[in-house]
Design a protein around this motif. Sequence first.
Motif, PDB file in Angstrom:
ATOM      1  N   UNK A   1       5.728   8.558  12.836  1.00  0.00           N
ATOM      2  CA  UNK A   1       4.923   7.499  12.220  1.00  0.00           C
ATOM      3  C   UNK A   1       5.791   6.362  11.729  1.00  0.00           C
ATOM      4  N   UNK A   2       6.888   6.732  11.037  1.00  0.00           N
ATOM      5  CA  UNK A   2       7.769   5.715  10.504  1.00  0.00           C
ATOM      6  C   UNK A   2       8.412   4.937  11.651  1.00  0.00           C
TER       7      UNK A   2
ATOM      8  N   UNK B   1       5.823  12.860  10.732  1.00  0.00           N
ATOM      9  CA  UNK B   1       6.161  11.860   9.714  1.00  0.00           C
ATOM     10  C   UNK B   1       7.200  10.877  10.233  1.00  0.00           C
TER      11      UNK B   1
ATOM     12  N   UNK C   1       0.351   1.400   5.090  1.00  0.00           N
ATOM     13  CA  UNK C   1      -0.293   2.690   4.848  1.00  0.00           C
ATOM     14  C   UNK C   1       0.329   3.762   5.739  1.00  0.00           C
ATOM     15  N   UNK C   2       0.553   3.428   7.010  1.00  0.00           N
ATOM     16  CA  UNK C   2       1.077   4.419   7.948  1.00  0.00           C
ATOM     17  C   UNK C   2       2.507   4.815   7.609  1.00  0.00           C
ATOM     18  N   UNK C   3       3.314   3.818   7.318  1.00  0.00           N
ATOM     19  CA  UNK C   3       4.720   4.063   7.003  1.00  0.00           C
ATOM     20  C   UNK C   3       4.841   4.990   5.804  1.00  0.00           C
TER      21      UNK C   3
ATOM     22  N   UNK D   1      -1.587  -4.319   5.862  1.00  0.00           N
ATOM     23  CA  UNK D   1      -1.909  -3.144   5.063  1.00  0.00           C
ATOM     24  C   UNK D   1      -1.811  -1.855   5.872  1.00  0.00           C
ATOM     25  N   UNK D   2      -2.221  -1.936   7.143  1.00  0.00           N
ATOM     26  CA  UNK D   2      -2.248  -0.725   7.955  1.00  0.00           C
ATOM     27  C   UNK D   2      -0.838  -0.204   8.187  1.00  0.00           C
ATOM     28  N   UNK D   3       0.090  -1.109   8.553  1.00  0.00           N
ATOM     29  CA  UNK D   3       1.475  -0.697   8.790  1.00  0.00           C
ATOM     30  C   UNK D   3       2.048  -0.065   7.530  1.00  0.00           C
TER      31      UNK D   3
ATOM     32  N   UNK E   1     -10.301  -0.894   7.956  1.00  0.00           N
ATOM     33  CA  UNK E   1      -9.229   0.040   7.627  1.00  0.00           C
ATOM     34  C   UNK E   1      -9.821   1.212   6.863  1.00  0.00           C
TER      35      UNK E   1
ATOM     36  N   UNK F   1       2.593   6.906   4.571  1.00  0.00           N
ATOM     37  CA  UNK F   1       1.989   8.196   4.898  1.00  0.00           C
ATOM     38  C   UNK F   1       3.014   9.067   5.621  1.00  0.00           C
ATOM     39  N   UNK F   2       3.753   8.456   6.565  1.00  0.00           N
ATOM     40  CA  UNK F   2       4.803   9.171   7.284  1.00  0.00           C
ATOM     41  C   UNK F   2       5.872   9.687   6.337  1.00  0.00           C
TER      42      UNK F   2
ATOM     43  N   UNK G   1     -10.555   0.659   1.647  1.00  0.00           N
ATOM     44  CA  UNK G   1      -9.764   1.855   1.939  1.00  0.00           C
ATOM     45  C   UNK G   1     -10.090   2.954   0.940  1.00  0.00           C
TER      46      UNK G   1
ATOM     47  N   UNK H   1       1.283   4.759  -0.225  1.00  0.00           N
ATOM     48  CA  UNK H   1       0.679   6.095  -0.206  1.00  0.00           C
ATOM     49  C   UNK H   1       1.697   7.191  -0.503  1.00  0.00           C
TER      50      UNK H   1
ATOM     51  N   UNK I   1       5.995   2.310  13.103  1.00  0.00           N
ATOM     52  CA  UNK I   1       5.858   1.085  12.317  1.00  0.00           C
ATOM     53  C   UNK I   1       7.121   0.231  12.394  1.00  0.00           C
TER      54      UNK I   1
ATOM     55  N   UNK J   1       0.875  -1.167   0.000  1.00  0.00           N
ATOM     56  CA  UNK J   1       0.000   0.000   0.000  1.00  0.00           C
ATOM     57  C   UNK J   1       0.911   1.214   0.000  1.00  0.00           C
TER      58      UNK J   1
ATOM     59  N   UNK K   1       4.418  -7.062   6.613  1.00  0.00           N
ATOM     60  CA  UNK K   1       3.475  -6.478   7.563  1.00  0.00           C
ATOM     61  C   UNK K   1       2.118  -6.234   6.899  1.00  0.00           C
TER      62      UNK K   1
END
Lengths: 287, 326
Positions: free
Chosen positions: B294-295, B291, A94-96, A90-92, B58, A98-99, B115, A36, B298, A34, A88
């Motif tokens: 967030x990284x 940002x 997406x977040x990564x 989908x959520x992880x 999600x 996104x960050x 999503x 983003x 994860x 995913x 990992x």
Amino acid sequence: MIDATILLDGLAYGMVLFIISVGLTVTMGLMRVVNLAHGAFAMIGGYVAAMLVGAGVSFFAAAGLATLLVGMIGAVAELAVYRPLYRKGELAQALMTFGLTFVVIASLTSGFGTGIKTLPLPAALGGVVDIGFRTYPAYRLFLVAVGLGLALLLWLLIDRSAYGARLRAAVDNPRMARAVGIDVNLLFTVTFAGGCALAAFGGVIGAALLPLEPFYALRYLVLFLVVVGVGGIGNFKGSFLAAILLGVIDTGGKYLMPQAAAYLFYGAVLALLLLRPNGLMPAKSAT
Amino acid sequence: MTALSESGLRRLWHGLPWALALLVYFTGGGYLGLGTHALVMILFALSLDLALGQAGIITMGHAAFFGIGAYAAGIFASHLSADPLLGLAAATLAASLFGLLSGAFILHTAGVTLMMLTLAVSALLAEFANQAHGLTGGDDGLQLGRMAPLLGLFGFDLWGKTAYLYALAVLFLWSLAAWRIMRSPFGRSLDGIRQNPRRMRAIGTPVWRRLVVAYGLSAAMAGSAGALEAQTTRSVGLGALSVLTSGTVLVMLVLGGTRRSYGAFLGATVYVVVQDFAAEIDPFRWMFVIGLLLMAVVLIFENGLTGLGDAARRALAGLPRRSGRP
């Protein structure tokens, strides 16, 4: 001839969507990440090209250099950021990503400010061309030609070449692919870099239609995701069809009913996704 | 130590966040506005925890419900009544109805398609708010007039004292409700659906119906949060519906840790405080910091900040490291 204008403009816009989104079809559709941050890669490409053009490099050389550079950045990102994500959820992912997008936006803003970064077109694309029954801007014809050329090239590469066969094998069954001697890791790095390079290329040549600014990465991300989703995750022909269809719908809406254009666009997306949850052309290998 | 007193001690711990929140009320001074915003975002993050953390939906478009709540409260206040509680109820109802309705359509899908549908729904809504100038003020947003006193007794003051306690009370009630919901048989079935929808269907759980109800409940909470934001800041803008807002709340929740009693509390508070400090230095630096955070979440501490605390406690107690959650 308003109808021809709508169709041609829609086609040109759809081609830009296709060129950028097809990279996402590769990374998100085929490699199942995913991603983003795709819009961020397109944006970096645009900024690099704008800087090069500002320094006196010609538009086409700048487009080539930016594509190459973002491809390399993509390769590094794949090794450093994306590889740990494959296992990992989908959520992880997406977040990564996104960050990562946030970091890119903040960096570009501190470097260039929040304003629109202009990327002037070369003189060769500035004029109009006579196409028989009327004249039409050369730039948009150029977009259509490049989009069609790229679609053909990708079809040959993915469906007809040994590389494409290896990639499809590696995606469908990485363990078996390794067993028959395919270097899956290298293949994924190269493919991801290719996806990022396509994004950058689209970002550069489409800059006149999708203006460059730091929030580009988020503003148009929805659009790219939608093209991939509507087309069918991981399906090039689907993405091509979806990009053109959505490009024409959006452009038509803006010409004919400027007030309701966005409803028309997102309404069409909703309807398409609800009617065909797996996209216009569901991937054949999906089980 | 007997088991009874140990559980009593545990119960005491649950008072800590609320005691801290009250402490902020007495010592916050000029920061009460920020505190109120933090409470609102906690409620918003908590609503997402129900949909995403518990039920595994999600969603990238949760701002839709926050925005509906905010706009409903704004429209209610300017056209119908200045009573804050009636406005809150109306906004909550509006958001939950929209959640049930949109959920009924989109929850047939899953994964990336879902999503994208949540994204499309929120984008559609944002566009509607932008176009319906007469109702929403379009680009200019809505300004709320003076709210009537709470319960007819406590007027909203200039320093935001009433607003802070109002937000705290609403948050307290909703978190009690969320606590009950997540531990009820219904909440347990959501847990199961997140882990394996196929198996849940096989044992006879009406998966789609459960998901729609969970989505509606989550939307109601998010709507309350939006209404609080509108009433306490006395303004609503298009930002409430934006993709960035959806992303922000995701960050808050995951930063704190999903499916943890106080994950949303910690995550939203840290986010709001970091944003405030970083934005004072440079309005864009906070995006950079968030940002990176967030990284880091994860890659390094998968269970969020609260998970980090857990790991530290287990390490101190000499217990083996727990790898991830079941």
